[in-house]
Motif scaffolding. Sequence first.
Motif, mmCIF file in Angstrom:
data_model
loop_
_atom_site.group_PDB
_atom_site.id
_atom_site.type_symbol
_atom_site.label_atom_id
_atom_site.label_comp_id
_atom_site.label_asym_id
_atom_site.label_seq_id
_atom_site.Cartn_x
_atom_site.Cartn_y
_atom_site.Cartn_z
ATOM 1 N N GLY A 7 41.953 25.520 46.071
ATOM 2 C CA GLY A 7 40.628 26.008 45.673
ATOM 3 C C GLY A 7 40.067 27.036 46.625
ATOM 4 N N GLY A 8 40.933 27.744 47.319
ATOM 5 C CA GLY A 8 40.486 28.688 48.336
ATOM 6 C C GLY A 8 39.852 29.951 47.802
ATOM 7 N N LEU A 65 39.915 21.497 47.470
ATOM 8 C CA LEU A 65 38.703 21.922 46.766
ATOM 9 C C LEU A 65 39.005 22.388 45.349
ATOM 10 C CD1 LEU A 65 37.009 23.987 49.628
ATOM 11 C CD2 LEU A 65 36.366 21.700 48.840
ATOM 12 N N ALA A 66 40.211 22.157 44.877
ATOM 13 C CA ALA A 66 40.618 22.665 43.572
ATOM 14 C C ALA A 66 39.834 22.004 42.444
ATOM 15 C CB ALA A 66 42.116 22.438 43.370
ATOM 16 N N ILE A 90 46.066 17.676 40.762
ATOM 17 C CA ILE A 90 46.387 18.260 42.072
ATOM 18 C C ILE A 90 46.212 17.219 43.173
ATOM 19 C CG2 ILE A 90 45.533 19.890 43.818
ATOM 20 C CD1 ILE A 90 45.201 21.933 41.618
ATOM 21 N N THR A 91 45.148 16.422 43.081
ATOM 22 C CA THR A 91 44.909 15.399 44.099
ATOM 23 C C THR A 91 46.033 14.370 44.098
ATOM 24 O OG1 THR A 91 42.527 15.716 43.854
ATOM 25 C CG2 THR A 91 43.252 13.710 44.976
ATOM 26 N N ALA A 92 46.453 13.930 42.923
ATOM 27 C CA ALA A 92 47.546 12.961 42.829
ATOM 28 C C ALA A 92 48.838 13.536 43.407
ATOM 29 C CB ALA A 92 47.751 12.552 41.378
ATOM 30 N N ARG A 93 49.100 14.819 43.139
ATOM 31 C CA ARG A 93 50.305 15.455 43.675
ATOM 32 C C ARG A 93 50.238 15.555 45.200
ATOM 33 N NH1 ARG A 93 55.450 15.885 44.272
ATOM 34 N NH2 ARG A 93 56.156 17.961 44.932
ATOM 35 N N SER A 110 38.860 15.984 51.060
ATOM 36 C CA SER A 110 38.865 16.232 49.623
ATOM 37 C C SER A 110 37.440 16.303 49.097
ATOM 38 C CB SER A 110 39.641 15.121 48.906
ATOM 39 O OG SER A 110 39.879 15.459 47.552
ATOM 40 N N GLY A 111 37.221 17.201 48.181
ATOM 41 C CA GLY A 111 35.900 17.376 47.595
ATOM 42 C C GLY A 111 35.582 16.317 46.554
ATOM 43 N N SER A 112 34.307 16.142 46.310
ATOM 44 C CA SER A 112 33.791 15.328 45.222
ATOM 45 C C SER A 112 32.391 15.864 44.950
ATOM 46 C CB SER A 112 33.766 13.835 45.585
ATOM 47 O OG SER A 112 33.344 13.056 44.486
#
Length: 307
Positions: A7-8, A65-66, A90-93, A110-112
């Motif tokens: 997410g850059g 941040l994706a 993406i987070t799971a990967r 990680s974002g939320s």
Amino acid sequence: MKILITGGTGFIGKQLVNALSQGNELTLLTRSAGKAHLELGSHHKLLGNLGALSSLDGFHAVINLAGEPIADKRWTLEQKQMICHSRWDITARLVQLFKASKTPPTVFISGSAIGIYGDHDANTKIDEHFSLAHFKETGQEEKFPHSVCARWEESAQEASEYTRVCIVRIGLVLGLKGGALKKMLLPFKLGGGGIIGSGKQGMSWIHQEDLIGLFLFLLQNNQCQGIYNGTAPHPVNNRTFTKSLGNALHRPTFLPMPAAALNIALGELSELLLEGQYVYPNRALEAGYHFKYPDIDSAFKQLFAAQ
């Protein structure tokens, strides 16, 4: 440090990349190499997809941040699926890659989002210890932002077996080049700004510099782990937010936006504007993070100082 950032090229991601560029080696996950080179420079390593990695060996940190922007389009079924899976998959990967690493990165940030808390009035002061079981306890309907974030966070927390995990629940980010404020500016500058709905809904905001500062703080402080609210210490209601923005722009704020009109225009997406919560960053403060812009007037003053 060698840092992998997803997410850059987003509103927050670009600022974080710029803040970390000096003295670090950054690898950016992006679907658009041309856009990344144009906006962030050609000196960063680019990664088209996580399938190119068999592990995270060699990286010292991962910042995730994706995600498809949640407020850019009406929440059709297709759009909801994109919002969810752009975060979940993406987070799971990434968690799989942590598991596959012989020497995994020492931190995963990680974002939320604060939408995980649901809709609450000013009498409910929410910090990181607030129980997410309130939906079942009160019979409150579980809304889309909550369900997106709950699974997103649950997935990220699975990496805690392999590394230090910090999850940042991000509020309304104030900046002129992106996010909700950029979309608000035109009607306010034309004198057409006003309260939304009742004006009583909470707006838990954060200045862009403070959010980037919080990410850097969590990256550098090894004692930090778990949930952190990415919001300023003084949330306000929509009426106060509107008045402060109008004052900063030297514009009147006489034209309200009725809830019914928003519902017609945006559908379910209108919930993001008509509902809210009062969120406090207690864990960040307790850890020693110092906010440069703790109140809404100082935040707007800085943003519009050069206008």
